[in-house]
Design an enzyme around this catalytic site. Structure first.
Site, PDB file in Angstrom:
ATOM      1  N   HIS A 155       0.849  -1.196   0.000  1.00  0.00           N
ATOM      2  CA  HIS A 155       0.000   0.000   0.000  1.00  0.00           C
ATOM      3  C   HIS A 155       0.883   1.244   0.000  1.00  0.00           C
ATOM      4  O   HIS A 155       1.654   1.453   0.951  1.00  0.00           O
ATOM      5  CB  HIS A 155      -0.914   0.017   1.222  1.00  0.00           C
ATOM      6  CG  HIS A 155      -1.942  -1.065   1.200  1.00  0.00           C
ATOM      7  ND1 HIS A 155      -2.100  -1.984   2.212  1.00  0.00           N
ATOM      8  CD2 HIS A 155      -2.879  -1.394   0.261  1.00  0.00           C
ATOM      9  CE1 HIS A 155      -3.086  -2.813   1.932  1.00  0.00           C
ATOM     10  NE2 HIS A 155      -3.571  -2.482   0.731  1.00  0.00           N
ATOM     11  N   CYS A 225      16.231  -2.089  37.602  1.00  0.00           N
ATOM     12  CA  CYS A 225      16.466  -1.732  38.995  1.00  0.00           C
ATOM     13  C   CYS A 225      15.535  -0.569  39.342  1.00  0.00           C
ATOM     14  O   CYS A 225      15.461   0.412  38.598  1.00  0.00           O
ATOM     15  CB  CYS A 225      17.924  -1.333  39.208  1.00  0.00           C
ATOM     16  SG  CYS A 225      18.270  -0.635  40.846  1.00  0.00           S
ATOM     17  N   HIS A 262      14.231  -7.638  51.659  1.00  0.00           N
ATOM     18  CA  HIS A 262      13.540  -7.772  52.943  1.00  0.00           C
ATOM     19  C   HIS A 262      13.599  -9.180  53.526  1.00  0.00           C
ATOM     20  O   HIS A 262      12.762  -9.525  54.368  1.00  0.00           O
ATOM     21  CB  HIS A 262      12.075  -7.350  52.799  1.00  0.00           C
ATOM     22  CG  HIS A 262      11.358  -8.051  51.679  1.00  0.00           C
ATOM     23  ND1 HIS A 262      11.001  -9.377  51.729  1.00  0.00           N
ATOM     24  CD2 HIS A 262      10.946  -7.601  50.469  1.00  0.00           C
ATOM     25  CE1 HIS A 262      10.393  -9.708  50.613  1.00  0.00           C
ATOM     26  NE2 HIS A 262      10.357  -8.649  49.812  1.00  0.00           N
ATOM     27  N   CYS A 267       7.041 -11.280  50.879  1.00  0.00           N
ATOM     28  CA  CYS A 267       6.583 -10.090  50.144  1.00  0.00           C
ATOM     29  C   CYS A 267       5.205  -9.636  50.627  1.00  0.00           C
ATOM     30  O   CYS A 267       4.938  -8.436  50.715  1.00  0.00           O
ATOM     31  CB  CYS A 267       6.548 -10.383  48.642  1.00  0.00           C
ATOM     32  SG  CYS A 267       8.165 -10.754  47.919  1.00  0.00           S
ATOM     33  N   CYS A 301      -9.979  23.192  73.664  1.00  0.00           N
ATOM     34  CA  CYS A 301     -11.197  22.878  74.398  1.00  0.00           C
ATOM     35  C   CYS A 301     -11.941  21.720  73.767  1.00  0.00           C
ATOM     36  O   CYS A 301     -11.531  21.172  72.753  1.00  0.00           O
ATOM     37  CB  CYS A 301     -12.095  24.107  74.464  1.00  0.00           C
ATOM     38  SG  CYS A 301     -12.733  24.596  72.852  1.00  0.00           S
ATOM     39  N   CYS A 310     -19.516  19.483  56.253  1.00  0.00           N
ATOM     40  CA  CYS A 310     -20.329  19.058  57.399  1.00  0.00           C
ATOM     41  C   CYS A 310     -20.520  20.204  58.386  1.00  0.00           C
ATOM     42  O   CYS A 310     -21.650  20.602  58.690  1.00  0.00           O
ATOM     43  CB  CYS A 310     -19.683  17.853  58.079  1.00  0.00           C
ATOM     44  SG  CYS A 310     -20.560  17.274  59.550  1.00  0.00           S
ATOM     45  N   CYS A 315     -19.457  18.085  71.161  1.00  0.00           N
ATOM     46  CA  CYS A 315     -18.571  17.972  72.317  1.00  0.00           C
ATOM     47  C   CYS A 315     -17.662  16.765  72.131  1.00  0.00           C
ATOM     48  O   CYS A 315     -18.132  15.665  71.798  1.00  0.00           O
ATOM     49  CB  CYS A 315     -19.395  17.813  73.599  1.00  0.00           C
ATOM     50  SG  CYS A 315     -18.415  17.368  75.064  1.00  0.00           S
ATOM     51  N   CYS A 318     -18.586  13.763  75.050  1.00  0.00           N
ATOM     52  CA  CYS A 318     -19.827  12.982  74.976  1.00  0.00           C
ATOM     53  C   CYS A 318     -20.374  12.856  73.569  1.00  0.00           C
ATOM     54  O   CYS A 318     -21.371  12.158  73.352  1.00  0.00           O
ATOM     55  CB  CYS A 318     -20.894  13.594  75.880  1.00  0.00           C
ATOM     56  SG  CYS A 318     -21.542  15.185  75.290  1.00  0.00           S
TER      57      CYS A 318
END
Length: 576
Positions: A155, A225, A262, A267, A301, A310, A315, A318
């Protein structure tokens, strides 16, 4: 009075200690050798020679760019010869089958036609029509035949369109290695020969770069590496044992998971440990009563305002709405509602769960701090090693009148310190995930770990502090011969102990049976480990042991959740 189990376990530890320190290597005493002008003969035996030869017995090979190109060319030449095909076709076949020579041979001889269709190799070259001018299939302009080019399919496209087509593919990345004819109905492959003929120099270099990298990245036996900026690759012998490899850039890593080396930890354990280290610790936080997002309070406090969107005010004590609070509830720094409710037992369950989570955090902190400390010690030891290699060794050679070739035992000692720090660091991750109910294994593990720490400290102190005496001397010292024997001996013994320690941990401490559990707090044998520093034996944790069966700790945030929960209430991490 000791129980029978304690006495038996102590004797077992003593016998196992002999096995851990036993070694076939004998450190030769060079004190009787003939002395040269400076006190030592040039032919003096160096114990580090045997150690160096041992390190050379590797199950991997470090490759630079020249090595990679040579291996790649050898594979292409091999396939080209066996299949009697061109170099370009051999390269396309190998690229398609991820550079596996055996896979190419297997598939080719099983069904050649199917392989040709899959790769885009035509059985016969198709020439462009033999006319003076041809229309380009992309820009549709008519060009002289000499200005047109085609793949094996025939082509024709003008060279300008070819350059644009190839340039776009190369810019898009490694996908250009699977380039096909621009004709939508044709699947003929475009080989490197057309790239070299038509493409501009920049695209040629990129294509060659992608081809080189594909030989490593698509080959199951090789990996780059992972150290930043490193261009070395590792050719690994699969199934040959340890996955720990050390690159020429001095970076050591696990070939299997590409994390830092390790051993003796698996792993999967490393993956869990890294995730835990990077996760946000939520044991000192509480969920917003409205949106349930965790909030950590450091100071100030009890009036807490959740973050947008939100913005709920509540407190801290509580968890009630702040609108209901004021001076009647104790002001800003106290909450009488909370104290009264606590006395009535309303918060016992929640507090117990939070106490358990806090104990879990303390246990994690115990292991993490020691893991991180050994990591820092290893980094310092690496810096000391570099300093010795670049400066101190030459200075010591002049002061003690010794050739540098006979001072390799110092380098080997520091290399051993670096390696042992790495192993010792990962034993703390191993200990964190060691089941607490296996008391005998945990006791034996802590004993081995303590002995390893003590032996390593002796070696490190000798290689660091005692060496300094001979570096500061003004004349050769006769005691240097004794120092040489001592340091080489400590290196040999420490190396042998840590090798056996790694093997024992990798085998799961199989020498310690589940039916030989002991109560470490009752043991008074000097060889047993003191467990006073173990978080699991603290008075606080013992008060909550009976409740552990009703809760599970989140792997991500360590929050204690009811056993019926499938996801963590704090971070919504799902239970595995």
């Amino acid at each position: 009075m000791e129980s029978d189990y304690d006495t038996q376990d102590a004797s077992d530890m003593e016998s196992m200690e002999d096995d851990f320190y036993s070694e076939e290597t004998v450190v030769r005493d060079g004190g009787d050798e003939d002395e040269g002008k400076c006190g030592f003969s040039d032919n003096e035996l160096d114990d580090s020679d045997g150690i160096v030869s041992e390190r050379l017995q590797q199950n991997y090979t470090v490759l630079d760019e020249t090595d990679i190109r040579q291996l790649q060319e050898d594979d292409i030449r091999s396939v080209s010869t066996v299949l009697s095909t061109s170099r370009v076709n051999a390269c396309l076949l190998l690229r398609h089958f991820n550079w596996s020579v055996s896979k190419v041979h297997e598939e080719w001889f099983a069904d050649e036609e199917t392989v040709r269709r899959a790769v885009g190799l035509l059985g016969k070259q198709v020439e462009m029509p033999n006319v003076a001018e041809l229309p380009c299939g992309i820009c549709f302009e008519v060009h002289p035949r000499t200005a047109m080019s085609s793949a094996a399919c025939g082509h024709p496209f003008c060279e300008s369109c070819w350059r644009g087509y190839i340039g776009t593919a190369v810019t898009n990345g490694p996908g250009c290695l699977m380039l096909r004819c621009p004709d939508p109905s044709c699947s003929a492959a475009i080989g490197q020969d057309m790239i070299d003929i038509i493409a501009i120099d920049e695209d040629k270099q990129k294509y060659s770069h992608y081809l080189l990298r594909s030989y490593i990245e698509n080959n199951r036996k090789t990996k780059w590496c992972p150290a930043p900026g490193c261009e070395f690759a590792i050719d690994f012998v699969i199934g040959s044992g340890s996955y720990d490899v050390s690159c020429n850039c001095s970076h050591s890593f696990c070939w299997n998971c590409t994390e830092e080396a390790h051993r003796p930890v698996e792993c999967s354990t490393v993956a869990k440990w890294i995730l835990k280290n990077s996760a946000e610790i939520l044991a000192n936080s509480k969920p917003c009563p409205k949106c349930k997002r965790p909030i950590e309070k450091n100071q100030g406090c009890m009036h807490i305002t959740c973050t947008p969107p939100c913005k709920y005010e509540f407190c801290w004590l509580c968890l009630g709405s702040w609108i209901e609070h004021g001076e009647r509830t104790g002001g800003f720094y106290a909450c009488n509602r909370y104290e009264a409710a606590k006395e009535e037992g309303m918060y016992d369950e929640s507090e117990r769960r939070r106490e358990m989570a806090k104990n879990s955090l303390e246990r994690y902190t115990h292991y993490y701090e020691r893991w991180a400390t050994n990591q820092r010690s290893r980094q310092k030891a690496l810096a000391q090693l570099h300093n010795i290699q670049t400066q101190k060794l030459e200075k010591l050679s002049k002061i003690q009148c010794q050739p540098e070739s006979q001072l390799k035992f110092i380098i080997e000692a520091m290399l051993q310190v670096v390696e042992c720090r790495r192993v010792l660091k990962w034993t703390y991750a191993y200990g964190y995930y060691l089941p607490e109910h296996e008391h005998a294994k945990r006791q034996f593990f802590e004993y081995l770990q303590g002995e390893a720490e003590a032996g390593l400290e002796r070696l490190h102190q000798c290689a660091e502090k005692e060496l300094q005496v001979y570096l500061e001397a003004e004349v050769p010292m006769k005691e240097f011969a004794d120092f040489r024997i001592k340091l080489a001996g400590l290196t040999s013994v420490t190396r042998n102990y840590f090798q056996n320690l790694v093997q024992a941990l990798e085998s799961g401490l199989e020498d310690v049976g589940p039916n030989r559990q002991t109560n470490s707090s009752n043991s008074s044998t000097s060889k047993n480990i003191s467990s006073k520093n173990s978080p699991g034996n603290s008075p606080r944790s013992s008060t909550t042991t009976n409740n552990l069966d009703n809760y599970w700790y989140c792997e991500r945030c360590t929050y204690a959740n009811p056993s019926s929960n499938r996801a963590c209430e704090m971070c919504e991490h799902r239970r595995h």
